[in-house]
Design an enzyme around this catalytic site. Sequence first.
Site, PDB file in Angstrom:
ATOM      1  N   SER A  22       7.487   1.848   5.877  1.00 27.41           N
ATOM      2  CA  SER A  22       7.861   2.720   4.659  1.00 27.41           C
ATOM      3  C   SER A  22       8.850   2.046   3.823  1.00 27.41           C
ATOM      4  O   SER A  22       9.008   2.887   2.731  1.00 27.41           O
ATOM      5  CB  SER A  22       8.525   4.011   5.499  1.00 27.41           C
ATOM      6  OG  SER A  22       9.864   3.611   6.123  1.00 27.41           O
ATOM      7  N   HIS A  49       2.602   6.247   7.708  1.00 27.91           N
ATOM      8  CA  HIS A  49       2.540   5.966   6.245  1.00 27.91           C
ATOM      9  C   HIS A  49       1.162   5.388   5.713  1.00 27.91           C
ATOM     10  O   HIS A  49       0.752   5.157   4.825  1.00 27.91           O
ATOM     11  CB  HIS A  49       3.535   4.889   5.529  1.00 27.91           C
ATOM     12  CG  HIS A  49       4.868   5.606   5.583  1.00 27.91           C
ATOM     13  ND1 HIS A  49       5.336   6.294   4.292  1.00 27.91           N
ATOM     14  CD2 HIS A  49       5.744   5.798   6.399  1.00 27.91           C
ATOM     15  CE1 HIS A  49       6.472   6.680   4.509  1.00 27.91           C
ATOM     16  NE2 HIS A  49       6.923   6.229   6.009  1.00 27.91           N
ATOM     17  N   LYS A  56       3.319  13.480   5.359  1.00 25.34           N
ATOM     18  CA  LYS A  56       2.693  12.563   3.958  1.00 25.34           C
ATOM     19  C   LYS A  56       1.598  12.870   3.482  1.00 25.34           C
ATOM     20  O   LYS A  56       1.433  13.810   2.637  1.00 25.34           O
ATOM     21  CB  LYS A  56       2.960  10.942   4.768  1.00 25.34           C
ATOM     22  CG  LYS A  56       4.620  11.021   4.986  1.00 25.34           C
ATOM     23  CD  LYS A  56       4.888   9.638   5.695  1.00 25.34           C
ATOM     24  CE  LYS A  56       6.468   9.671   5.585  1.00 25.34           C
ATOM     25  NZ  LYS A  56       7.245  10.761   6.465  1.00 25.34           N
TER      26      LYS A  56
END
Lengths: 407, 83
Positions: free
Chosen positions: A185, A213, A244
Amino acid sequence: MSLLEKFAPFESIRADLNAHGMMPFGVVTEKILSPTEGLVGGKKTILAGTNNYLGLTFAPECVAAAQKATADEGTGTTGSRMANGTYSGHRALEQELAAFFGRDSAMVFTTGFLATMGMVATLTGPGDVLLIDGDSHASIYDGCKLSGADIVRFRHNDLADLEKRLRRLGERTANTLIVSEGLYSMMGDQAPLAGIVELKRKYGGYLLLDEAHSVGVLGKHGRGLAEAAGVEDEVDFVVGTFSKSLGSVGGFCVSSRPELELIRMAARAYIFTASPTPSVVASTRAALRLVAAHPELRKKLWRNANRLYEGLAKIGYQLGPQAGPVVAVFVDDREQAIAGWHQLLAAGVYVNLVLPPATPTGASLLRCSLSAAHTDEQIDKILDAFAALPMAASGKSAAPQTRTHSV
Amino acid sequence: MGSYQESVTLIYEALEPFLQPGLVLSEDSALVSDLGLSSLQVMELVAEVEDRLDITVPLNVLPDVRSIRQFAELLTRLTGDAA
């Protein structure tokens, strides 16, 4: 030292950060205008640090689903999954996640942090071994503390070091959980997953991959790095987040190990917290359908990511090792990073300021994250703002070898 | 490998590159407060010892290690386990 004295050092850090008139941590977005724009300090600002990879936070399908769920099922479940907090939507989301990932079952947690921490802490216990990447997220480290297992770290993305540590474990690999992340990240680089899987095959052990991610970002169908690397069968547990690319909040674990259904009865991070609200469950289900139906979002995201990465490299910035939706701009000097962050904001660009010890190396970072919803004009504005920083003109940071990527 | 005395000797050797000249070592020397090692240097020392002995020192046992004596006792135990 009394109980509260340990917080004293934060006072001077806070004073430093406040010197420019606004605190870089906990910035208030006064009004969020779209997935890529908000009002910050009364000014329209391009948001380039939100992890909103596919830009789905305002997708009409997701908003409508959340509104309907709130109207039909109320604002919250007021209880744990183990007690009264499992509605039909929670079960449906789990079945849809399992189907999306091609796995036998899924567990939904209330946040991504809880999913990762809870799975790490529950899968292992005293006498077991956790073999984790040195740059692991805080949720992995906290899970390690809770597990009671022996914690062994391998150097970030270093297969030779991982192999050395697996070899030294000998027969203990049967009780070993290897933990890696799909896309890191802070630096935006990816795990050498094919190599990790090869070592796991050779020495034994189980593999948990945090795709927080990389879900929706990597792989032909958006199933993450395990799909992109073609090794999904060898990844025993995939954990991830809804906060996300799926644009809500919450976490999950998917697996084809039948024990996952039993872990429901053992994971404290699952049992002793209230379940996700109906609106979160509904918008996440809608977002998952959008990820499956719109692979072009992923293409757009990568196009944007490569555009920003190449642009910043051309200006001469030292960047993370691999192009991707997370672009880390290295700044040697902490004061320079803080000043640069304020100048970017004044120019109408919000990025994340990351200072040691939150960074894996000693450097400070101006961390950008891209969205499929960014326009070319917005990316050019971000590049212009970076080009205007004093450190860009100094030519101090030499451009390293760059590598771009497509899905 | 496996005796306590061998562990102490090995730690003394591995420590050499990290030490200020003129420091007097004893088994009771504390790695951080007496010898001035930074936390990063402690990790480097541990990695060096791991390589020399071809063993793994789990991170979770390190908070209990302050002195050379405690480190040597840990290594003796770990190499004993492996044998």
